[in-house]
Design an enzyme around this catalytic site. Structure first.
Site, PDB file in Angstrom:
ATOM      1  N   ASP A  17      52.580  47.877  55.066  1.00 48.30           N
ATOM      2  CA  ASP A  17      51.630  47.911  53.963  1.00 48.30           C
ATOM      3  C   ASP A  17      50.660  46.736  54.081  1.00 48.30           C
ATOM      4  O   ASP A  17      50.990  45.693  54.649  1.00 48.30           O
ATOM      5  CB  ASP A  17      52.358  47.814  52.615  1.00 48.30           C
ATOM      6  CG  ASP A  17      53.128  49.080  52.269  1.00 48.30           C
ATOM      7  OD1 ASP A  17      52.920  50.107  52.928  1.00 48.30           O
ATOM      8  OD2 ASP A  17      53.949  49.021  51.331  1.00 48.30           O
ATOM      9  N   ARG A  18      49.475  46.901  53.522  1.00 50.87           N
ATOM     10  CA  ARG A  18      48.421  45.893  53.661  1.00 50.87           C
ATOM     11  C   ARG A  18      48.892  44.506  53.209  1.00 50.87           C
ATOM     12  O   ARG A  18      48.609  43.501  53.856  1.00 50.87           O
ATOM     13  CB  ARG A  18      47.182  46.314  52.857  1.00 50.87           C
ATOM     14  CG  ARG A  18      45.990  45.377  53.021  1.00 50.87           C
ATOM     15  CD  ARG A  18      44.743  45.944  52.378  1.00 50.87           C
ATOM     16  NE  ARG A  18      44.850  45.956  50.932  1.00 50.87           N
ATOM     17  CZ  ARG A  18      44.487  44.932  50.153  1.00 50.87           C
ATOM     18  NH1 ARG A  18      44.009  43.828  50.695  1.00 50.87           N
ATOM     19  NH2 ARG A  18      44.608  45.012  48.851  1.00 50.87           N
TER      20      ARG A  18
END
Length: 255
Positions: free
Chosen positions: A71-72
């Site tokens: 995830d970012r």
């Protein structure tokens, strides 16, 4: 005529992605992804990690490709294949659950037990432009089974340091599992996590991919680690939590 990559990278971007290399050989490339950088296809108009891999392109245009995602806002180790055979080998290893991913997370409310396995069916939902995962009964149409292991590494009066190991690879799995347990991750706005810890603001999701163990295309097993980033360590220290000696402290490779 020299090869021109399809994206334009600044000198700063090239230097940063090269400095993030944890391990590299002829077959694989392991990077320590910073929080805030999308792995692939981010909505923010900026280069993703996949774009930055053009910094490693050869003169014939071949370059590494990511074999999984983070995830970012999750930091830590991420694996890329440098050749087509390596990509195929690692893709099958992931499919057969041969990769072991170990994460570190901070929570404000510790789980009731020091360790355990979470097994919940997860259902993906679209709300506006955002995708969410929800823990649901096993017989819910469209739901997928998921499993994670957790272990409390340190407890304090203001929070806990948790080691997490996903045994399946569902979107947001660790985040939803811990929230369902009553211990959402610090900084996880989407799933009810606290926005501060020990009086300090959490600028992002406090989840770090600390260690990755994987079968190597040439045989043997690789194990790589990434150091805990400063923002994670600051909150951990503020909450009086000590990191065990082994977890997430060095980049290494063993076979």
């Amino acid at each position: 005529m020299s090869f021109q990559p399809p994206v334009t990278l600044s000198e700063e971007e090239i230097a940063a992605v090269r400095a993030s290399v944890v391990f590299e050989d002829a077959h694989v490339l392991v990077l320590n992804k910073p929080a805030g950088l999308s792995s692939q296809g981010g909505r923010i108009k900026a280069n993703t990690l996949d774009d930055l891999l053009w910094a490693f392109a050869r003169s014939n245009g071949k370059r590494p490709h990511l074999v999984h995602r983070l995830d970012r806002d999750t930091s830590g180790v991420i694996l890329a294949a440098k050749t087509k055979p390596a990509a195929g080998f690692l893709g099958k290893a992931i499919q057969n659950r041969k990769l072991t991913k170990t994460y570190l997370a901070l929570v404000e409310t510790p789980p009731p037990q020091d360790q355990g396995v979470i097994r919940r069916a997860l259902l993906r939902q679209e709300i506006g432009r955002e995708s969410y995962m929800r823990a649901v009964p096993d017989d819910t149409p469209g739901a997928q089974p998921s499993e994670s292991r957790y272990r409390v590494l340190a407890r304090g009066d203001q929070g806990a340091l948790i080691e997490l190991e996903p045994h399946t690879g569902r979107m947001h799995q660790l985040r939803v599992h811990m929230a369902d347990l009553g211990s959402p991750l610090v900084g996880d706005v989407r799933y009810g996590g606290a926005l501060t810890l020990a009086g300090r603001k959490a600028e992002r999701l406090m989840l770090h991919a600390a260690r990755l163990r994987f079968p190597h295309p040439e045989g043997g097993v690789g194990e790589v680690e990434a150091p805990v980033p400063d923002d994670f360590r600051i909150l951990m220290t503020a909450a009086g939590l000590a990191l065990p000696e082994r977890s997430g402290e060095a980049g290494a490779f063993s076979s």
